[in-house]
Write a protein that holds these residues in place. Structure first.
Motif, PDB file in Angstrom:
ATOM      1  N   ILE A   1     -11.148 -20.571   3.828  1.00  0.00           N
ATOM      2  CA  ILE A   1     -11.411 -21.643   2.693  1.00  0.00           C
ATOM      3  C   ILE A   1      -9.881 -22.711   2.589  1.00  0.00           C
ATOM      4  CG2 ILE A   1     -11.663 -21.653   0.338  1.00  0.00           C
ATOM      5  CD1 ILE A   1     -12.929 -18.937  -0.352  1.00  0.00           C
TER       6      ILE A   1
ATOM      7  N   VAL B   1      -7.059 -20.218  -4.490  1.00  0.00           N
ATOM      8  CA  VAL B   1      -7.964 -19.013  -3.847  1.00  0.00           C
ATOM      9  C   VAL B   1      -7.709 -17.627  -3.929  1.00  0.00           C
ATOM     10  CG1 VAL B   1      -8.224 -17.806  -1.507  1.00  0.00           C
ATOM     11  CG2 VAL B   1      -8.797 -20.082  -1.941  1.00  0.00           C
TER      12      VAL B   1
ATOM     13  N   GLY C   1     -13.314 -13.811  -5.610  1.00  0.00           N
ATOM     14  CA  GLY C   1     -12.757 -12.891  -3.966  1.00  0.00           C
ATOM     15  C   GLY C   1     -11.520 -12.059  -4.371  1.00  0.00           C
TER      16      GLY C   1
ATOM     17  N   HIS D   1     -16.538 -17.149  -1.480  1.00  0.00           N
ATOM     18  CA  HIS D   1     -15.316 -16.000  -1.444  1.00  0.00           C
ATOM     19  C   HIS D   1     -15.878 -14.318  -1.095  1.00  0.00           C
ATOM     20  CE1 HIS D   1     -13.860 -19.815  -3.743  1.00  0.00           C
ATOM     21  NE2 HIS D   1     -13.139 -19.645  -3.796  1.00  0.00           N
TER      22      HIS D   1
ATOM     23  N   ASN E   1     -10.120 -14.488   2.871  1.00  0.00           N
ATOM     24  CA  ASN E   1     -10.476 -16.383   2.239  1.00  0.00           C
ATOM     25  C   ASN E   1      -9.575 -17.334   2.221  1.00  0.00           C
ATOM     26  OD1 ASN E   1     -12.993 -14.867   1.048  1.00  0.00           O
ATOM     27  ND2 ASN E   1     -11.349 -13.297  -0.324  1.00  0.00           N
TER      28      ASN E   1
END
Lengths: 253, 248, 324
Positions: free
Chosen positions: C113, C91, C101, C2, C109
């Motif tokens: 991710i 996230v 993050g 992150h 991110n």
């Protein structure tokens, strides 16, 4: 990590910021972070002003400083990460004591430290003064896709339930593994995931049945929310300061 | 008079081949309180899901207050017949109690004022009027059960169906629940393993076994019939003699 | 993984934000198309599960720990679009509420991710399933590689973003090397977790795996033996060690040292300091030197080797099944 307890993020109070409508606070947060990130790192003076704006917000929210800084300490991992940058950066070096540090790396570290801290601080103010449910309602108000806020709502609601189940399975496995902790952790993770997914799926099905039974027909209903104070004055003022600072710094760099 | 709930020849087979219901007939009059008893795997849960069209039976009909259940009538069927499922955690899926209770009426398209009024009334009926802003995972087991009931009561159903309502409750909690339910004017169908609870609350019981109705009659008579009980894997708690109970 | 605020400059943050928002929008629309509304509570509880699992760390190197990203698992179980949406929500909530993050880094991110991992893992998984025998073990092996590849893809995406708008002036080759090395190890961990999870789900409720909805898995009784699993882990570790060995020179904390040595000795940096010499010396891309290509090649070779070993495992398990 005790981060699962979303309600623990909230600091109960009745300050002007607590009573401010969530969508106003969200806009303020996003606008403030935008200004901070847009400010070039070299304009160190600008960050002082940004910090002052944040401090004003903390004051308006009537948050105890101890609480605020404790929540701020969440960011320690990337402080550590930022501190590594002067050692990894390339380009011209400068001698700081006995160490040869990369100049770009030093500025990079400052960039991360200043901006990430201010951003975390701002989000701490938001989560301390706004209940999770209200934050989601604020997103709805800002017309973010309903399906996202719906998923987020369910996720936050079931976080504790699922985390509790994960914890129980881990305990059961740890009780049997005894000393082989490291490899055991990984193995425990692996065996937990599959079972937990099935349980979560079946819970998801049961929740859906309960929703259908109460008339759910595919989209979340509009539930009349009481309007909190919708005052843009403070938010607008804060954003004006932050952005004028950012633009000044940008234009003069 | 039109029965509050009428089930005729209901048969349900799942995609994997399991025959959950094999011709169920059941009729409940307005204001009656009926217990649905039977061993595990008898088809009780499947019957509940079929009542509100969550699973689709291959044969048979369901009528709630005379209205036959079908694709067009489902919303009205679901308003008339409310089910309180077994696990409160599955039914309290909103961030706060008040939003959970408001969910049902909101889905009915009622205006905000009416939704508020019903939510308040429902929470008061279950004795949880002050719980509005609390998060569901902070409620105790008994409190969560009561709130789950309120979420359904807020829809003002004609028939209230409860799945194992007394499970996990301590004895005082069970009695309070029985008192609460006894005080409601709504027609009740209570799925339960808790035979004393059934005897205290419901004058009539229906035993479901192997996907069909095995017996249907006054609760006290059914519970006193030792052979019937044994055949259907029902057992009274140690030392409990239904003959000594006055019944509802 | 992150990324915090301030690590990627504003322009790149905005750019990736737009891309991520677009990707998320597409994912939501596609997820909505193929799924019933019952998926919302499912998505929510799966998001809660991914969140809870992301909090568990496993060690990859002394002092370095990794955690599950979850994109591959979510994609295999729920389909790529739903998977991307679910991990995106995780996230976002992590950034807003838990300072995991940055907020301006949400574009980066979410992209890395949630979107890259899901959208890479799914086709890799499906491709492998198509060519491998239709057994549970094969599906688990496919999941393992899909996860590893997805994690590496995320790492590469990050390096690309850093190259465009990262601060701190770290040498791109060094960043690529370090990211590849660490994330290949994380990818192995994620691969093991994902495949084990898939195995459990296939054993109990195979109907829940969206990624295998149209596939009829035979031979559910073929369970990978302890020896087979050990062999895979050993192969995976060998790959990781190889990557780290090739990567170590690039990850030197003082790259200037390398450059100055090269300059002093008069050797071109490209000829002397990278491990796979000769043929690769001609592959020059502005800003990325051959050391980096060496790393990439090592990664590709290593993955291929591990894949071949995995195929061998599958063949072994089939033979075992047919001798019953």
């Amino acid at each position: 990590m005790s981060g699962v307890h979303a309600h623990a993020l909230h600091y109960h109070g009745h300050s002007p910021l607590h009573r401010l409508a969530p969508h106003v606070k969200l806009i303020a947060l996003l606008g403030f972070v935008g200004a901070v990130v847009a400010t070039p790192a070299e304009a160190v003076w600008a960050f002082g002003i940004h910090a002052a704006v944040l401090a004003t917000a903390v004051g308006l929210a009537e948050l105890p400083l101890g609480f605020f800084f404790r929540r701020l300490s969440i960011e320690i991992p990337f402080v550590v990460f930022a501190l590594a940058m002067p050692f990894v950066g390339s380009g011209p070096d400068v001698m700081v004591g006995p160490l040869s540090l990369s100049v770009a790396g030093i500025w990079g570290a400052w960039n991360v430290l200043a901006k990430a801290t201010l951003s975390v601080g701002a989000s701490v103010v938001l989560s301390s003064t706004t209940e999770v449910a209200d934050i989601l309602a604020g997103f709805d108000r800002l017309r973010s896709p309903r399906i996202l806020t719906a998923i987020a709502g369910f996720m936050i609601r079931y976080l504790e339930v699922v985390a509790g189940e994960v914890q129980r399975v881990r305990t059961a496995i740890a009780a049997r593994l005894g000393d082989q902790r490291r490899l055991g952790e990984a193995a425990a993770l692996a065996s937990v995931s599959g079972t937990m997914f099935i349980r979560s799926y079946e819970r998801g099905e049961r929740v859906h049945h309960a929703m259908l039974a109460r008339g759910y027909s595919g989209s979340m209903p509009r539930m009349g929310e009481e309007p909190a104070t919708v005052r843009w004055v403070e938010a607008a003022a804060g954003l004006a300061v932050a952005w004028s600072v950012a633009l000044t710094a940008l234009l003069s760099s | 008079m039109t029965p509050a709930l009428e089930v005729s020849g209901l048969a349900l087979t799942y995609p994997d081949g399991t025959e959950a219901l094999r011709g169920v007939d059941l009729s409940v009059d307005r204001g009656e309180r009926v217990a649905l008893l039977g061993p595990n795997g008898a088809g009780k849960t499947s019957l509940l899901l079929a009542l509100i069209g969550i699973v689709h039976p291959q044969r048979g009909t369901v009528r709630v207050g005379g209205l036959e259940s079908g694709p067009d009538s489902l919303p009205e069927i679901r308003r008339r017949l409310g089910i309180v499922f077994q696990d409160p955690d599955d039914q309290l899926f909103m961030p706060t109690v008040s939003r959970d209770v408001a969910f049902g009426p909101a889905n009915l398209g009622l205006d905000a004022e009416e939704v508020q009024r019903r939510s308040k009334a429902a929470l008061e009926a279950v004795g949880m009027a002050a719980a509005g802003e609390r998060a569901p995972h902070h409620l105790s087991g008994g409190e969560a059960r009561r709130v789950a009931m309120a979420t359904v009561l807020a829809m003002e159903p004609d028939v209230l169906v409860l799945d194992e309502p007394s499970s996990n409750l301590d004895p005082v909690g069970r009695r309070e629940l029985a008192d609460l339910l006894a005080g409601l004017p709504t027609t009740l169908l209570v799925v339960t393993h808790d035979l004393p609870f059934a005897l205290a609350l419901c004058g009539r019981s229906v035993i479901l076994n192997g996907g069909v109705v095995a017996a249907d009659g006054p609760t006290a008579r059914l519970l006193a019939d030792t052979e019937l009980m044994a055949t259907n894997r029902l057992e009274l708690p140690y030392g409990f003699d239904p003959a000594t109970i006055a019944g509802p | 993984m992150h990324v915090p605020d301030g690590f990627i400059n504003a322009a790149t943050s905005v750019g990736t934000g737009v891309v991520a928002a677009g990707g998320l929008g597409v994912s939501l629309r596609r997820a909505g198309r193929s799924l019933a509304d019952r998926q919302i509570p499912l998505a929510g509880v799966t998001a809660a599960l991914v969140f809870a699992l992301q909090m568990l760390n496993f060690p990859v190197l002394p002092g370095v720990s990794g955690h599950l990203m979850g994109g591959a698992l979510a994609a295999i179980l729920l389909g790529p679009w739903m998977g991307a949406a679910v991990v995106s929500v995780v996230v976002i909530v992590q950034a807003l509420f838990f300072a995991d993050g940055g907020i301006s880094a949400l574009g980066v991110n979410i992209l890395n991710i949630a979107i890259v991992t899901s959208l890479v893992a799914f086709p890799v998984f499906r491709g492998l399933v198509r060519v491998l025998p239709k057994t549970r073990v094969a599906a688990m092996v496919a999941a393992m590689f899909a996860s590893l590849v997805s994690v590496l893809a995320a790492a590469f995406a990050f390096v690309a973003e850093y190259a465009v708008g990262g601060v701190g002036g770290a040498d791109i080759g060094a960043v690529l090397g370090a990211m590849t090395g660490v994330h290949s190890l994380i990818g192995i961990g994620e691969g093991l977790i994902t495949s084990a999870a898939l195995g459990t789900v296939l054993a109990v409720r195979p109907d829940l795996v969206a990624g295998l909805a149209d596939v009829n898995l035979a031979g559910n009784h073929t369970v990978p033996t302890r020896r087979a699993v050990t062999a895979f882990v050993a192969a995976g570790l060998a790959v990781a060690v190889a990557l780290v060995v090739f990567v170590a020179p690039n990850a030197s904390p003082d790259p200037d040292g390398l450059e100055s040595v090269a300059a002093e000795t008069g050797f071109a940096e490209t000829a002397q300091d990278h491990p796979i010499g000769g043929p690769l010396a001609d592959y020059q891309v502005t800003g990325v030197d051959s050391e980096t290509w060496g790393t990439i090649l090592a990664g590709v070779l290593g993955t291929t080797v591990a894949f071949a070993i995995g195929l061998g495992l599958v063949a072994m398990s089939r033979r075992r099944a047919s001798t019953r």
